[in-house]
Design a protein around this motif. Structure first.
Motif, PDB file in Angstrom:
ATOM      1  N   ILE A 179       0.948  -1.660   0.024  1.00 20.31           N
ATOM      2  CA  ILE A 179      -0.145  -0.097  -0.040  1.00 20.31           C
ATOM      3  C   ILE A 179       1.092   1.265  -0.013  1.00 20.31           C
ATOM      4  CG2 ILE A 179      -1.927  -1.290   1.071  1.00 20.31           C
ATOM      5  CD1 ILE A 179      -1.524  -0.042   3.690  1.00 20.31           C
ATOM      6  N   ASP A 180       2.458   0.919  -0.259  1.00 22.49           N
ATOM      7  CA  ASP A 180       3.109   2.531  -0.728  1.00 22.49           C
ATOM      8  C   ASP A 180       2.511   3.056   0.805  1.00 22.49           C
ATOM      9  OD1 ASP A 180       4.681   3.923  -1.211  1.00 22.49           O
ATOM     10  OD2 ASP A 180       3.537   5.554  -2.279  1.00 22.49           O
ATOM     11  N   SER A 181       3.126   2.677   1.830  1.00 24.66           N
ATOM     12  CA  SER A 181       2.570   3.388   2.466  1.00 24.66           C
ATOM     13  C   SER A 181       4.235   2.720   4.342  1.00 24.66           C
ATOM     14  CB  SER A 181       1.905   2.910   3.941  1.00 24.66           C
ATOM     15  OG  SER A 181       1.346   3.336   5.079  1.00 24.66           O
ATOM     16  N   TRP A 213       3.784   6.023   9.364  1.00 26.20           N
ATOM     17  CA  TRP A 213       2.568   6.295   8.914  1.00 26.20           C
ATOM     18  C   TRP A 213       0.935   5.803   9.861  1.00 26.20           C
ATOM     19  CZ3 TRP A 213      -2.317   5.660   7.079  1.00 26.20           C
ATOM     20  CH2 TRP A 213      -2.938   7.047   6.673  1.00 26.20           C
ATOM     21  N   ARG A 223      -1.368   7.795  12.698  1.00 24.09           N
ATOM     22  CA  ARG A 223      -2.603   8.164  11.950  1.00 24.09           C
ATOM     23  C   ARG A 223      -3.623   7.089  12.853  1.00 24.09           C
ATOM     24  NH1 ARG A 223      -2.698  12.971  10.224  1.00 24.09           N
ATOM     25  NH2 ARG A 223      -4.187  12.866   9.257  1.00 24.09           N
ATOM     26  N   SER A 262      -6.786   2.345   1.899  1.00 24.77           N
ATOM     27  CA  SER A 262      -7.902   2.902   3.319  1.00 24.77           C
ATOM     28  C   SER A 262      -7.868   2.093   4.589  1.00 24.77           C
ATOM     29  CB  SER A 262      -8.762   3.674   2.909  1.00 24.77           C
ATOM     30  OG  SER A 262      -9.730   2.614   1.986  1.00 24.77           O
ATOM     31  N   PHE A 293      -4.091  -1.583   6.741  1.00 20.67           N
ATOM     32  CA  PHE A 293      -3.503  -2.321   8.064  1.00 20.67           C
ATOM     33  C   PHE A 293      -4.802  -2.027   9.034  1.00 20.67           C
ATOM     34  CE2 PHE A 293      -4.295   2.266   6.707  1.00 20.67           C
ATOM     35  CZ  PHE A 293      -4.711   3.314   7.298  1.00 20.67           C
ATOM     36  N   ILE A 294      -5.510  -1.820   8.642  1.00 20.16           N
ATOM     37  CA  ILE A 294      -6.826  -1.269  10.055  1.00 20.16           C
ATOM     38  C   ILE A 294      -7.482  -2.698  11.045  1.00 20.16           C
ATOM     39  CG2 ILE A 294      -9.139  -0.682  10.278  1.00 20.16           C
ATOM     40  CD1 ILE A 294      -8.450   1.969   9.435  1.00 20.16           C
ATOM     41  N   GLY A 333     -12.283   6.242   4.692  1.00 16.60           N
ATOM     42  CA  GLY A 333     -12.428   6.367   5.903  1.00 16.60           C
ATOM     43  C   GLY A 333     -12.227   8.211   6.747  1.00 16.60           C
ATOM     44  N   HIS A 334     -12.728   9.258   5.840  1.00 17.52           N
ATOM     45  CA  HIS A 334     -12.671  10.568   5.986  1.00 17.52           C
ATOM     46  C   HIS A 334     -14.184  10.849   6.797  1.00 17.52           C
ATOM     47  CE1 HIS A 334      -9.638  13.323   6.099  1.00 17.52           C
ATOM     48  NE2 HIS A 334      -9.408  13.574   5.104  1.00 17.52           N
ATOM     49  N   VAL A 348     -16.049   7.997   7.719  1.00 21.54           N
ATOM     50  CA  VAL A 348     -16.013   7.598   8.828  1.00 21.54           C
ATOM     51  C   VAL A 348     -15.688   8.168  10.229  1.00 21.54           C
ATOM     52  CG1 VAL A 348     -16.167   4.792  10.015  1.00 21.54           C
ATOM     53  CG2 VAL A 348     -16.497   5.272   7.438  1.00 21.54           C
ATOM     54  N   ALA A 369     -11.728   1.513  17.203  1.00 18.16           N
ATOM     55  CA  ALA A 369     -11.313   1.689  15.577  1.00 18.16           C
ATOM     56  C   ALA A 369      -9.836   2.216  15.111  1.00 18.16           C
ATOM     57  CB  ALA A 369     -12.566   1.941  14.395  1.00 18.16           C
ATOM     58  N   ARG A 371      -6.634   7.847  17.169  1.00 22.75           N
ATOM     59  CA  ARG A 371      -7.257   8.976  17.366  1.00 22.75           C
ATOM     60  C   ARG A 371      -8.673   9.033  17.688  1.00 22.75           C
ATOM     61  NH1 ARG A 371      -5.876  12.022  12.161  1.00 22.75           N
ATOM     62  NH2 ARG A 371      -6.038   9.830  11.466  1.00 22.75           N
ATOM     63  N   ILE A 372      -9.168   8.392  17.008  1.00 25.97           N
ATOM     64  CA  ILE A 372     -10.937   8.084  17.294  1.00 25.97           C
ATOM     65  C   ILE A 372     -11.459   8.569  18.910  1.00 25.97           C
ATOM     66  CG2 ILE A 372     -12.993   7.275  17.601  1.00 25.97           C
ATOM     67  CD1 ILE A 372     -12.495   6.582  13.804  1.00 25.97           C
ATOM     68  N   ASN A 432      -8.109  -3.503  14.294  1.00 22.81           N
ATOM     69  CA  ASN A 432      -9.958  -3.274  14.400  1.00 22.81           C
ATOM     70  C   ASN A 432     -10.413  -4.249  13.490  1.00 22.81           C
ATOM     71  OD1 ASN A 432     -12.505  -3.228  13.874  1.00 22.81           O
ATOM     72  ND2 ASN A 432     -12.246  -0.959  13.717  1.00 22.81           N
ATOM     73  N   PHE A 477     -19.435   0.953  16.918  1.00 25.47           N
ATOM     74  CA  PHE A 477     -20.234   1.270  16.267  1.00 25.47           C
ATOM     75  C   PHE A 477     -19.650   1.433  14.674  1.00 25.47           C
ATOM     76  CE2 PHE A 477     -17.371   4.188  18.420  1.00 25.47           C
ATOM     77  CZ  PHE A 477     -16.197   4.429  17.569  1.00 25.47           C
TER      78      PHE A 477
HETATM   79  C1  LIG Z   1      -8.060   5.571   7.328  1.00 22.44           C
HETATM   80  C2  LIG Z   1      -7.780   6.726   7.769  1.00 22.44           C
HETATM   81  C3  LIG Z   1      -6.587   6.128   8.842  1.00 22.44           C
HETATM   82  C4  LIG Z   1      -7.096   7.199   7.541  1.00 22.44           C
HETATM   83  O1  LIG Z   1      -5.937   8.502   7.738  1.00 22.44           O
HETATM   84  P1  LIG Z   1      -6.910  10.476   7.202  1.00 22.44           P
HETATM   85  O2  LIG Z   1      -5.710  11.294   8.087  1.00 22.44           O
HETATM   86  O3  LIG Z   1      -7.886   9.922   7.153  1.00 22.44           O
HETATM   87  O4  LIG Z   1      -5.972   9.781   5.756  1.00 22.44           O
HETATM   88  P2  LIG Z   1      -6.655  10.662   4.657  1.00 22.44           P
HETATM   89  O5  LIG Z   1      -6.841   9.820   3.290  1.00 22.44           O
HETATM   90  O6  LIG Z   1      -6.547  11.911   4.454  1.00 22.44           O
HETATM   91  O7  LIG Z   1      -5.255  10.793   3.713  1.00 22.44           O
HETATM   92  C5  LIG Z   1      -4.068  11.607   4.215  1.00 22.44           C
HETATM   93  C6  LIG Z   1      -2.516  11.507   3.801  1.00 22.44           C
HETATM   94  O8  LIG Z   1      -2.617  10.545   3.231  1.00 22.44           O
HETATM   95  C7  LIG Z   1      -1.910   9.104   2.160  1.00 22.44           C
HETATM   96  N1  LIG Z   1      -2.219   7.918   2.872  1.00 22.44           N
HETATM   97  C8  LIG Z   1      -3.182   7.662   2.653  1.00 22.44           C
HETATM   98  N2  LIG Z   1      -3.788   6.398   3.607  1.00 22.44           N
HETATM   99  C9  LIG Z   1      -2.663   5.978   3.623  1.00 22.44           C
HETATM  100  C10 LIG Z   1      -1.113   5.192   3.602  1.00 22.44           C
HETATM  101  N3  LIG Z   1      -2.202   3.970   3.598  1.00 22.44           N
HETATM  102  N4  LIG Z   1      -0.492   5.496   4.019  1.00 22.44           N
HETATM  103  C11 LIG Z   1       0.499   6.106   3.745  1.00 22.44           C
HETATM  104  N5  LIG Z   1      -0.167   7.336   3.301  1.00 22.44           N
HETATM  105  C12 LIG Z   1      -1.666   7.227   2.626  1.00 22.44           C
HETATM  106  C13 LIG Z   1      -2.394   9.708   1.412  1.00 22.44           C
HETATM  107  O9  LIG Z   1      -2.473  10.082   0.212  1.00 22.44           O
HETATM  108  C14 LIG Z   1      -2.629  11.304   2.268  1.00 22.44           C
HETATM  109  O10 LIG Z   1      -1.715  12.033   1.089  1.00 22.44           O
HETATM  110  P3  LIG Z   1      -1.885  13.774   1.219  1.00 22.44           P
HETATM  111  O11 LIG Z   1      -1.917  14.750   1.490  1.00 22.44           O
HETATM  112  O12 LIG Z   1      -0.567  13.564   0.507  1.00 22.44           O
HETATM  113  O13 LIG Z   1      -2.881  14.341   0.012  1.00 22.44           O
HETATM  114  C15 LIG Z   1      -8.456   7.426   8.323  1.00 22.44           C
HETATM  115  O14 LIG Z   1      -9.726   8.628   8.020  1.00 22.44           O
HETATM  116  C16 LIG Z   1      -9.876   6.403   9.877  1.00 22.44           C
HETATM  117  O15 LIG Z   1      -9.144   5.989  10.442  1.00 22.44           O
HETATM  118  N6  LIG Z   1     -11.156   6.289   9.301  1.00 22.44           N
HETATM  119  C17 LIG Z   1     -11.774   5.654   9.995  1.00 22.44           C
HETATM  120  C18 LIG Z   1     -11.179   4.132  10.051  1.00 22.44           C
HETATM  121  C19 LIG Z   1     -12.745   3.175  10.900  1.00 22.44           C
HETATM  122  O16 LIG Z   1     -12.461   3.697  12.205  1.00 22.44           O
HETATM  123  N7  LIG Z   1     -12.788   3.123  10.262  1.00 22.44           N
HETATM  124  C20 LIG Z   1     -13.603   1.615  11.440  1.00 22.44           C
HETATM  125  C21 LIG Z   1     -15.049   1.972  11.334  1.00 22.44           C
HETATM  126  S1  LIG Z   1     -15.698   1.041  12.544  1.00 22.44           S
END
Ligand SMILES: CC(C)(COP(=O)(O)OP(=O)(O)OC[C@H]1O[C@@H](n2cnc3c(N)ncnc32)[C@H](O)[C@@H]1OP(=O)(O)O)[C@@H](O)C(=O)NCCC(=O)NCCS
Length: 343
Positions: free
Chosen positions: A47-49, A53, A57, A172, A175-176, A233-234, A236, A270, A273-274, A299, A329
């Motif tokens: 996932i190029d992560s 990160w 996050r 997205s 990794f969760i 992700g955002h 949620v 989840a 940060r939440i 999760n 939730f």
């Molecule tokens: C998934 C989650 C961690 C992503 O975090 P985020 O801060 O929203 O990340 P974004 O999608 O806004 O992306 C931010 C940056 O990171 C990058 N990015 C996204 N996913 C990435 C990953 N897996 N690895 C590295 N970089 C990533 C994006 O390209 C973006 O880069 P940019 O700023 O240069 O455009 C977050 O949205 C989240 O936790 N959502 C809720 C998930 C959850 O709780 N799910 C279950 C509910 S039951």
């Protein structure tokens, strides 16, 4: 043809009602974590992560994945054994089995009757499809069942094998998610040790977390891409942070307790940060123990709250009798929260 005149109804208050208990309580919890540990380093390339990160996050450092031959029912059985042992009951005393899961890979039958059979039980057994809120839905149903008199000891399980439904190239979600099972026994009680549930749904947002293709679409798709779980992700994240703290607050009010009365906060695991944002919004005092099982378990959807609970008890972070606020939730979108006394 002569029409028969309807006769006077026979049901004039003749039905005998069931007798339940005045309260309900959780008498045991158990957990099962698959052996295979998957550190972030195993996920990042696809996932190029980076490990950094993901930790920053989400707070996740590693997760467990079940073996290919290890099923949702296998994991549920292992977790249930722990809950039955802690409750100190005989397995034959269980008279209902509720399994909360979204990853049992059969449309039918449900996982619950198969699990019941593992314990030689022929009792009521059915699944709950309420995603990450499934366990709290199960606790609510079980509590109402023992108070309503339709059961005396209910086995409630939250179990997921999310690795079967995760696209490991999806940035997205890859990794969760993690795999695991958590279980509880809900029993009759003279005292109220499970508070009222505050729950609901926001079905207008059903597309924010979903299996990408329905089974019938999958069947008709020549490319046959295995349906995995997708997530916005955002959206949620915002919903969880802003929408769920008021639900947790209402659950405390319904139970007649204040934040300062709590010993523990066990939210769905989840995203770290939440969890932090919810603590802030609820203005939880610093001495309240907060479940942070997500760091090493990720999760696990329906399993996350009972797994976190089992760990907190096992590690001595909380004790029997501790007052905990729990909230689940997730996909639906659906949610459920209640205050409980830990076993
Ligand atoms: C998934 C989650 C961690 C992503 O975090 P985020 O801060 O929203 O990340 P974004 O999608 O806004 O992306 C931010 C940056 O990171 C990058 N990015 C996204 N996913 C990435 C990953 N897996 N690895 C590295 N970089 C990533 C994006 O390209 C973006 O880069 P940019 O700023 O240069 O455009 C977050 O949205 C989240 O936790 N959502 C809720 C998930 C959850 O709780 N799910 C279950 C509910 S039951």
């Amino acid at each position: 043809m002569r029409l028969r005149k309807s006769r006077s109804p026979k049901g004039t208050g003749k039905i005998k009602g069931a007798t339940g208990s005045s309260g309900s309580r959780i008498t045991g919890v158990g957990g099962y974590r698959p052996e295979r540990v998957i550190p972030n380093s195993e996920i990042v390339d696809a996932i190029d992560s980076s490990d950094e990160w993901i930790r920053e996050r989400s707070g996740i450092t590693e997760r467990r994945f079940a073996r290919p031959d290890e099923s949702v029912v296998d994991m549920a059985e292992a977790a249930s054994k722990g809950a039955i042992a802690m409750a100190g009951i005989d397995q034959s005393d269980i008279d209902a089995v509720l399994v909360a899961t979204v990853t049992h890979p059969y449309q039918t039958p449900a996982a619950a009757p198969i699990l019941a059979d593992r314990f030689d039980l022929r009792c009521a057994a059915f699944d709950i499809s309420a995603a990450c809120a499934g366990y709290c839905h199960g606790i609510s149903l079980a509590s109402d069942m023992v108070r309503g008199g339709s059961a005396s000891n209910v086995l409630v399980v939250g179990v997921e094998k999310l690795s079967d439904f995760t696209d490991m190239t999806d940035r997205s979600t890859a990794f969760i998610f993690g795999d695991g099972a958590g279980a509880a026994i809900v029993s009759r009680s003279d005292k109220t040790k499970i508070g009222p549930t505050v729950w609901g749904s926001e079905g207008d947002s059903w597309q924010t977390i979903m299996q990408r293709e329905s089974w019938t679409e999958f069947r008709g798709n020549d490319e046959k891409t295995w349906p995995t779980i997708g997530m916005e992700g955002h959206k949620v994240f915002r919903w969880a942070v802003w929408g769920m703290a008021p639900v947790a607050q209402k659950a405390m009010e319904a139970a007649g307790v204040k934040a300062s009365d709590l010993d523990a906060f066990i939210p769905h695991q989840a995203n770290m940060r939440i969890i932090d944002a919810m603590i802030k919004q609820l203005k939880l005092p610093e001495d309240i123990v907060v479940a942070r099982d997500i760091a090493t378990t990720a999760n696990t959807s329906a399993a996350s709250i009972p797994l976190a609970t089992e760990r907190m008890l096992r590690e001595g972070q909380v004790q029997s009798g501790s007052l905990a606020l729990q909230i689940g939730f997730g996909a639906g979108l659906v949610y459920a929260a209640q205050v409980v006394e830990l076993p």
